[in-house]
Design a protein around this motif. Structure first.
Motif, mmCIF file in Angstrom:
data_model
loop_
_atom_site.group_PDB
_atom_site.id
_atom_site.type_symbol
_atom_site.label_atom_id
_atom_site.label_comp_id
_atom_site.label_asym_id
_atom_site.label_seq_id
_atom_site.Cartn_x
_atom_site.Cartn_y
_atom_site.Cartn_z
ATOM 1 N N UNK A 1 0.665 -1.105 0.062
ATOM 2 C CA UNK A 1 -0.038 -0.059 -0.045
ATOM 3 C C UNK A 1 0.892 1.256 -0.179
ATOM 4 N N UNK A 2 1.969 1.201 0.769
ATOM 5 C CA UNK A 2 2.762 2.427 0.836
ATOM 6 C C UNK A 2 3.735 2.493 -0.335
ATOM 7 N N UNK B 1 1.432 3.683 -3.045
ATOM 8 C CA UNK B 1 1.126 5.280 -2.908
ATOM 9 C C UNK B 1 2.359 6.159 -3.659
ATOM 10 N N UNK B 2 3.365 5.491 -3.133
ATOM 11 C CA UNK B 2 4.676 6.746 -3.568
ATOM 12 C C UNK B 2 4.838 6.378 -5.180
ATOM 13 N N UNK C 1 2.099 8.429 -6.820
ATOM 14 C CA UNK C 1 2.372 9.885 -6.695
ATOM 15 C C UNK C 1 3.461 10.162 -7.798
ATOM 16 N N UNK D 1 4.210 11.952 4.972
ATOM 17 C CA UNK D 1 4.148 10.612 4.646
ATOM 18 C C UNK D 1 5.228 10.367 3.675
ATOM 19 N N UNK D 2 5.627 9.184 3.050
ATOM 20 C CA UNK D 2 6.656 8.666 2.480
ATOM 21 C C UNK D 2 7.149 9.508 1.408
ATOM 22 N N UNK D 3 6.109 9.928 0.149
ATOM 23 C CA UNK D 3 6.527 10.712 -0.851
ATOM 24 C C UNK D 3 6.936 12.047 -0.601
ATOM 25 N N UNK E 1 10.302 12.301 0.890
ATOM 26 C CA UNK E 1 11.183 12.118 -0.260
ATOM 27 C C UNK E 1 11.412 13.493 -0.923
ATOM 28 N N UNK F 1 -2.584 7.108 3.424
ATOM 29 C CA UNK F 1 -1.332 7.094 3.068
ATOM 30 C C UNK F 1 -0.897 6.966 4.885
ATOM 31 N N UNK F 2 0.515 6.648 4.636
ATOM 32 C CA UNK F 2 0.891 6.321 6.031
ATOM 33 C C UNK F 2 1.768 7.567 6.397
ATOM 34 N N UNK G 1 4.087 9.530 8.961
ATOM 35 C CA UNK G 1 5.049 9.129 9.913
ATOM 36 C C UNK G 1 5.460 10.692 10.574
#
Lengths: 338, 116
Positions: free
Chosen positions: A25-26, A29-30, A33, B37-39, B42, B82-83, B85
């Motif tokens: 899922x993570x 999503x990345x 995006x 979130x991760x994106x 980054x 979305x996760x 953090x």
């Protein structure tokens, strides 16, 4: 988006089961995006080639999934030197002797040879490969288990530098003295054989005696222990000449091997003594005794071959160490380099 | 000659990777003083000059969370789950210690480089 789904499915396959949904899922999503951002910049949907490039940049599914695994190495850097050492010991201590025994048996014992030489070779090669796989596999498995429980191994936690072995930069004088005493006793015993040799045969001395052809090799057999005795004398005075011990043992082994291989041609080793006429029981005993001597000589040849390999390795190692020392100049005393 | 150049490049890449490994942890912890979130994390790091690929970032985030330095929660944003953090209390303490250590190492390196 079919390519993306295929990619995520491939990554999922290699992930730990409990974390699969979460990670996919993570990661999904990345990647979505990234695609949205790229499409927004291009002002059009990405074509297949562009999507392929983006996924290739993300990395092979196996590589991406591998980054999530806790344990990356079967045997980690702490245990690897020990693992490598054990493999070398196993190779030298088991596989090399196995090979030597096989070669000696094939050469000297006809019953170990198949009718076709190629069959003999193929059979030997198959056994050797099986041995390698089983032994190396077992050692690797043992170390893989140890890797996972190494924190519980007390030897790695509690240790004393004073118990570490001393550097082998000299031959122990005590070892040389005891070795010399043993060599002298052995040489004296050998020289006394013509006078007291009959005692060795005990009650059978009246029936059997040595094949006279073997007498030619009586004195040459003194050469190997004499070479070792000279080396031991020198090492008492020059203990730093570690190369001398390895080289002397190598020379001694080579001469002994030559002599014992020559001895195999003098069968029977024991013959009836004088003009004695042997009855059936003694004749049978003589045949069996000669068989025992034959097998003993074969075992000695195998033993010498193994010792020869070990001593050749030690000699090369000592000579390399000596040449490194002489290149480093001050690192080795001049007396050792001589 | 060509092989030697390739070896030099590989060697440099390996050493660079080792040098970056510890720095990335500090950078991620510092950046997560704000929730991301991760994106977006980054992107934020990339905009500040520290590019990090997803194959490195997500396993790192997961490890830091397992170690108790980060907390995370799944939330919906822009119609997608979305996760998110954020640095935990323990993470803040560890980050302070790591930054102090970083400054000490940096000061020592500067002195060493000046002497050289």
């Amino acid at each position: 988006m079919e390519l993306l789904d295929r990619y995520l499915q491939a990554v999922r396959f290699w992930l730990p089961r409990k974390q699969q949904d979460d990670i996919i899922a993570e990661l999904g999503d990345d990647l979505r995006s990234q695609i949205e951002e790229r499409e927004s910049a291009l002002g059009r949907p990405m074509n297949e080639d562009e999507l392929v490039t983006l996924l290739q940049q993300a990395g092979h599914p196996l590589w991406v999934a591998g980054r999530y695994q806790k344990q990356q190495a079967l045997i980690g850097p702490v245990l690897f030197p020990l693992y490598s050492f054990v493999l070398k010991i196993v190779a030298l201590g088991y596989l090399v002797p196995w090979l030597v025994v096989w070669i000696v048996l094939t050469v000297f014992v006809p019953s170990h040879r198949a009718s076709d030489p190629m069959l003999t070779l193929a059979g030997g090669w198959a056994s050797f490969c099986t041995n390698i796989i089983v032994i190396f596999g077992s050692v690797t498995l043992a170390f893989a288990i140890l890797e996972r429980v190494q924190s519980a191994v007390s030897a790695l936690q509690q240790w004393d530098p004073r118990k570490l072995p001393r550097p082998k930069d000299r031959v122990s004088r005590v070892e040389s003295v005891f070795g010399l005493v043993f060599s002298i006793v052995y040489i004296a015993w050998w020289l006394s054989l013509p006078r007291y040799g009959a005692l060795i045969f005990g009650p059978i001395a009246g029936f059997f005696s040595l094949n006279p052809a073997l007498h030619t090799w009586y004195l040459p057999l003194l050469a190997p222990p004499s070479i070792v005795a000279v080396q031991q004398c020198v090492n008492i005075l020059r203990p730093q000449w570690t190369w001398l011990r390895a080289a002397a043992q190598l020379l001694s082994d080579s001469i002994a091997l030559f002599i014992f291989i020559a001895l195999t041609k003098f069968h029977p080793y024991l013959i009836p003594a004088g003009t004695a006429n042997l009855d059936a029981q003694h004749t049978q005993a003589l045949v069996k005794l000669n068989q025992v001597v034959s097998w003993s000589i074969l075992c000695v040849i195998i033993g010498i071959c193994i010792a020869l390999i070990v001593h050749a390795y030690q000699t090369v190692r000592e000579l390399r160490r000596m040449s490194k020392g002489s290149r480093n100049g001050a690192a080795m005393p001049a007396s050792q380099a001589l | 000659m060509k092989n030697s150049t390739k070896l030099d490049v590989d060697l440099f890449e390996n050493l660079k990777l080792e040098l970056r490994r510890g720095c990335l942890i500090v950078a991620v912890l510092a950046q997560l003083r704000q929730e991301h979130y991760g994106y977006t994390l980054r992107k934020a790091l990339d905009d500040l000059g520290l590019a990090i690929d997803e194959g490195t970032l997500y396993p790192l985030l997961r490890r830091l969370e397992t170690q108790g330095l980060l907390v995370s929660e799944w939330r919906e944003e822009n119609k997608r789950n979305k996760r998110f953090y954020k640095l935990s209390r323990q993470g803040e303490l560890i980050l302070q210690q790591l930054l102090q250590e970083w400054q000490t190492i940096n000061a020592s390196l500067e002195r060493i480089l000046q002497e050289a």
